[in-house]
Design a protein around this motif. Sequence first.
Motif, PDB file in Angstrom:
ATOM      1  N   HIS A   4       0.806  -1.226   0.000  1.00  0.00           N
ATOM      2  CA  HIS A   4       0.000   0.000   0.000  1.00  0.00           C
ATOM      3  C   HIS A   4       0.839   1.276   0.000  1.00  0.00           C
ATOM      4  CE1 HIS A   4      -2.410  -3.180   2.043  1.00  0.00           C
ATOM      5  NE2 HIS A   4      -3.281  -2.790   1.137  1.00  0.00           N
ATOM      6  N   LEU A   5       2.151   1.131   0.098  1.00  0.00           N
ATOM      7  CA  LEU A   5       3.069   2.271   0.202  1.00  0.00           C
ATOM      8  C   LEU A   5       2.759   3.126   1.430  1.00  0.00           C
ATOM      9  CD1 LEU A   5       3.437   3.441  -3.518  1.00  0.00           C
ATOM     10  CD2 LEU A   5       4.810   1.766  -2.254  1.00  0.00           C
ATOM     11  N   LEU A   6       2.274   2.491   2.471  1.00  0.00           N
ATOM     12  CA  LEU A   6       2.013   3.173   3.734  1.00  0.00           C
ATOM     13  C   LEU A   6       3.066   2.738   4.749  1.00  0.00           C
ATOM     14  CD1 LEU A   6      -1.884   2.908   3.899  1.00  0.00           C
ATOM     15  CD2 LEU A   6      -0.510   4.963   3.472  1.00  0.00           C
ATOM     16  N   PRO A   7       3.376   3.588   5.716  1.00  0.00           N
ATOM     17  CA  PRO A   7       4.441   3.274   6.666  1.00  0.00           C
ATOM     18  C   PRO A   7       4.079   2.163   7.643  1.00  0.00           C
ATOM     19  CG  PRO A   7       3.923   5.629   6.685  1.00  0.00           C
ATOM     20  CD  PRO A   7       2.864   4.958   5.877  1.00  0.00           C
ATOM     21  N   PHE A   8       5.100   1.414   8.038  1.00  0.00           N
ATOM     22  CA  PHE A   8       5.039   0.643   9.272  1.00  0.00           C
ATOM     23  C   PHE A   8       6.235   1.062  10.116  1.00  0.00           C
ATOM     24  CE2 PHE A   8       6.974  -2.492   6.361  1.00  0.00           C
ATOM     25  CZ  PHE A   8       7.993  -3.079   7.093  1.00  0.00           C
ATOM     26  N   ILE A   9       5.969   1.196  11.411  1.00  0.00           N
ATOM     27  CA  ILE A   9       6.918   1.824  12.321  1.00  0.00           C
ATOM     28  C   ILE A   9       7.049   0.954  13.561  1.00  0.00           C
ATOM     29  CG2 ILE A   9       7.343   3.883  13.747  1.00  0.00           C
ATOM     30  CD1 ILE A   9       5.510   5.373  11.657  1.00  0.00           C
ATOM     31  N   GLY A  10       8.282   0.738  13.995  1.00  0.00           N
ATOM     32  CA  GLY A  10       8.462  -0.084  15.176  1.00  0.00           C
ATOM     33  C   GLY A  10       9.908  -0.158  15.621  1.00  0.00           C
ATOM     34  N   TYR A  11      10.237  -1.327  16.180  1.00  0.00           N
ATOM     35  CA  TYR A  11      11.553  -1.568  16.755  1.00  0.00           C
ATOM     36  C   TYR A  11      12.085  -2.904  16.294  1.00  0.00           C
ATOM     37  CZ  TYR A  11      10.305   2.199  19.908  1.00  0.00           C
ATOM     38  OH  TYR A  11       9.943   3.413  20.409  1.00  0.00           O
ATOM     39  N   SER A  12      13.395  -2.942  16.148  1.00  0.00           N
ATOM     40  CA  SER A  12      14.097  -4.177  15.849  1.00  0.00           C
ATOM     41  C   SER A  12      15.013  -4.480  17.030  1.00  0.00           C
ATOM     42  CB  SER A  12      14.924  -4.005  14.571  1.00  0.00           C
ATOM     43  OG  SER A  12      15.640  -5.170  14.286  1.00  0.00           O
TER      44      SER A  12
ATOM     45  N   ILE B 279      11.326  -8.187  15.232  1.00  0.00           N
ATOM     46  CA  ILE B 279      10.790  -6.871  14.884  1.00  0.00           C
ATOM     47  C   ILE B 279       9.364  -6.788  15.396  1.00  0.00           C
ATOM     48  CG2 ILE B 279      10.074  -5.321  13.014  1.00  0.00           C
ATOM     49  CD1 ILE B 279      12.411  -6.302  11.380  1.00  0.00           C
ATOM     50  N   GLU B 280       9.063  -5.668  16.043  1.00  0.00           N
ATOM     51  CA  GLU B 280       7.713  -5.356  16.510  1.00  0.00           C
ATOM     52  C   GLU B 280       7.310  -4.056  15.837  1.00  0.00           C
ATOM     53  OE1 GLU B 280       7.317  -6.018  20.955  1.00  0.00           O
ATOM     54  OE2 GLU B 280       9.499  -5.859  20.719  1.00  0.00           O
ATOM     55  N   ALA B 281       6.208  -4.079  15.094  1.00  0.00           N
ATOM     56  CA  ALA B 281       5.842  -2.868  14.353  1.00  0.00           C
ATOM     57  C   ALA B 281       4.329  -2.705  14.245  1.00  0.00           C
ATOM     58  CB  ALA B 281       6.462  -2.894  12.956  1.00  0.00           C
TER      59      ALA B 281
ATOM     60  N   THR C 295      -0.098  -4.952  16.963  1.00  0.00           N
ATOM     61  CA  THR C 295       1.344  -4.926  16.718  1.00  0.00           C
ATOM     62  C   THR C 295       1.726  -6.261  16.107  1.00  0.00           C
ATOM     63  OG1 THR C 295       1.733  -3.486  18.615  1.00  0.00           O
ATOM     64  CG2 THR C 295       3.625  -4.715  17.799  1.00  0.00           C
ATOM     65  N   MET C 296       2.505  -6.217  15.066  1.00  0.00           N
ATOM     66  CA  MET C 296       2.991  -7.435  14.425  1.00  0.00           C
ATOM     67  C   MET C 296       4.395  -7.727  14.935  1.00  0.00           C
ATOM     68  SD  MET C 296       3.249  -8.171  10.398  1.00  0.00           S
ATOM     69  CE  MET C 296       3.831  -9.712   9.750  1.00  0.00           C
ATOM     70  N   ARG C 297       4.648  -8.999  15.279  1.00  0.00           N
ATOM     71  CA  ARG C 297       5.980  -9.433  15.711  1.00  0.00           C
ATOM     72  C   ARG C 297       6.461 -10.512  14.769  1.00  0.00           C
ATOM     73  NH1 ARG C 297       4.044  -9.179  21.492  1.00  0.00           N
ATOM     74  NH2 ARG C 297       4.819  -7.144  22.140  1.00  0.00           N
ATOM     75  N   THR C 298       7.685 -10.363  14.309  1.00  0.00           N
ATOM     76  CA  THR C 298       8.303 -11.369  13.460  1.00  0.00           C
ATOM     77  C   THR C 298       9.663 -11.728  14.040  1.00  0.00           C
ATOM     78  OG1 THR C 298       9.072  -9.573  12.026  1.00  0.00           O
ATOM     79  CG2 THR C 298       7.111 -10.788  11.315  1.00  0.00           C
ATOM     80  N   LEU C 299      10.065 -12.977  13.844  1.00  0.00           N
ATOM     81  CA  LEU C 299      11.327 -13.478  14.366  1.00  0.00           C
ATOM     82  C   LEU C 299      12.104 -14.166  13.263  1.00  0.00           C
ATOM     83  CD1 LEU C 299       9.022 -13.997  16.709  1.00  0.00           C
ATOM     84  CD2 LEU C 299      10.939 -15.048  17.857  1.00  0.00           C
TER      85      LEU C 299
END
Length: 180
Positions: A74-82, A136-138, A154-158
């Motif tokens: 969608h070309l929209l931001p996702f923002i979070g932490y790694s 990553i949590e975003a 919040t999405m979390r990936t490992l």
Amino acid sequence: MKEQFTRIIEEIGEDPKRPGLKDTPKRAAKAMKYLTRGYNQTVEDIVENAVFPFDGSEMVLVKDIELHSLCEHHLLPFIGYSHVAYIPNGKIIGISKLARIVDIFARRLQIQERLTIQIAEALQKTIDATGVGVVIEAKHTCMMMRGAQKQNSTMRTLAMLGTFRRNQAIRNEFLSLLRQ
């Protein structure tokens, strides 16, 4: 790119010549180039001479590395932490370089799942670590502002490589350090 943004503004029914929008196509093009600057960078260029010999074998962890990326759908931001950890195998890397590796891949059109793996694999390749763990949590504005419109998800990936994948104790230590 500037002309394309002008056309987008026209397509949504606005006048790109009105005072508030007059310079928007130029600014939007400049912003898009900045937000996708990762395409013009390589890990090798960023790391330079910041890999150092090291005899230790204890986990190195850098938490809460801010990241901003653009969802490729969608070309929209996702923002979070790694959160990036590794077990040295004769080499360590300057900690600011970990943040820069995150940025190289985050500053591209992305999905979070791939971003997580790219960071882990780049670090593994760069320092030949015994193991690498990346979480990553975003928050995704494409889910917050459209579609499902869920503001608090919040999405979390490992991504776990080497000993982080094979050794449950190391994996558990890493995950418990993230909760502290």
